[in-house]
Design a protein around this motif. Structure first.
Motif, short mmCIF file in Angstrom:
data_model
loop_
_atom_site.label_atom_id
_atom_site.label_comp_id
_atom_site.label_asym_id
_atom_site.label_seq_id
_atom_site.Cartn_x
_atom_site.Cartn_y
_atom_site.Cartn_z
N GLN A 179 0.33 6.56 6.44
CA GLN A 179 -0.30 7.88 6.51
C GLN A 179 -1.77 7.80 6.15
O GLN A 179 -2.62 8.43 6.80
CB GLN A 179 0.43 8.84 5.58
N ASP A 201 2.29 11.47 11.26
CA ASP A 201 3.58 11.64 10.60
C ASP A 201 4.73 11.63 11.59
O ASP A 201 5.80 11.08 11.32
CB ASP A 201 3.60 12.95 9.81
N GLU A 230 5.28 4.04 3.88
CA GLU A 230 5.00 5.32 4.53
C GLU A 230 3.66 5.89 4.07
O GLU A 230 2.87 6.39 4.88
CB GLU A 230 6.13 6.30 4.23
#
Length: 236
Positions: free
Chosen positions: A212, A218, A208
């Motif tokens: 990002q 997101d 994750e």
């Protein structure tokens, strides 16, 4: 008339049609579920065991089968001292019945019509294989890109199927292997796709953060974290 969500919430006795072992790592179950609600790739089922004294134990497992499959396929990772996985791996045979309910989950479910990026670690590849099978059966494999990680070839569920589909495969503890690091994820991040990330807490947190950093919005990142397994994957 009951909705699909209401029907999915009902406990049913599913018949075990097939039991296959992935070495000493996991068990693959094929279940015939009566009055089955057709799942979306990424959804899961709950299996429940019931003792004679009334004690119950339940665990959730992602569907691996495509929605069009008449049977529900589940990949059950063997967990040390696991109540459900231990019973499934050591006791369950074809012809047995298991209590189940599902399919469950809306957030981590792919519609099969829009671009998707699947990133999985170890047993976290299970729901991604369901997505892969669905994409192939509907004739739109170009909508799905896959990147998966495991210690070695032997630890990767559905390896041959993933290889045949051209998935990016990282083998973090195999000679000459590789990892899903920030550079690799940065190269495959796709702001126009929904990113489905599945695996252990450590793995998913790393993936994750890489997404990002690469500019993946997101709102387009959907994460499914498993409990503390850690036996078949690293943090990339």
């Amino acid at each position: 008339m009951a909705t699909d969500a209401q029907r999915a919430a009902i406990w049913r006795d599913a018949r075990v049609v097939d039991v296959r072992h992935h070495g000493d790592i996991a068990v693959i179950l094929r279940l015939e579920v009566p009055d089955r609600v057709v799942h979306r790739p990424g959804q899961h089922y709950v299996l429940r065991l019931r003792a004679e004294d009334g004690y119950t134990a339940s665990r959730s497992y992602s569907t691996v089968s495509a929605p069009s499959d008449d049977l529900v396929e589940l990949y059950v990772e063997k967990v040390p001292d696991g109540e459900v996985s231990g019973f499934v791996s050591e006791v369950v045979e074809p012809g047995d019945e298991l209590e189940c309910r599902g399919p469950i989950g809306r957030w981590f479910a792919w519609d099969g019509r829009t671009p998707a990026l699947g990133i999985g670690g170890g047993s976290g590849v299970a729901p991604l294989v369901s997505m892969l099978r669905h994409a192939q059966e509907t004739g739109h494999p170009e909508l799905l890109s896959l990147a998966v990680s495991a210690w070695t070839d032997e630890h990767l569920p559905y390896r041959e199927e993933l290889e045949a589909a051209g998935a990016l495969i990282a083998r973090s503890r195999q000679k000459g292997g590789s990892r899903l690091d920030a550079a690799v994820i940065g190269a495959i991040a796709d702001p126009g796709a929904t990113a489905f990330v599945c695996g252990s807490a450590r793995f998913t947190l790393a993936m994750e953060s890489y997404l990002q950093a690469a500019g993946q919005p997101d709102a387009s990142i959907r994460v499914e974290r498993f409990g503390p397994t850690g036996g078949t994957e690293d943090d990339g």
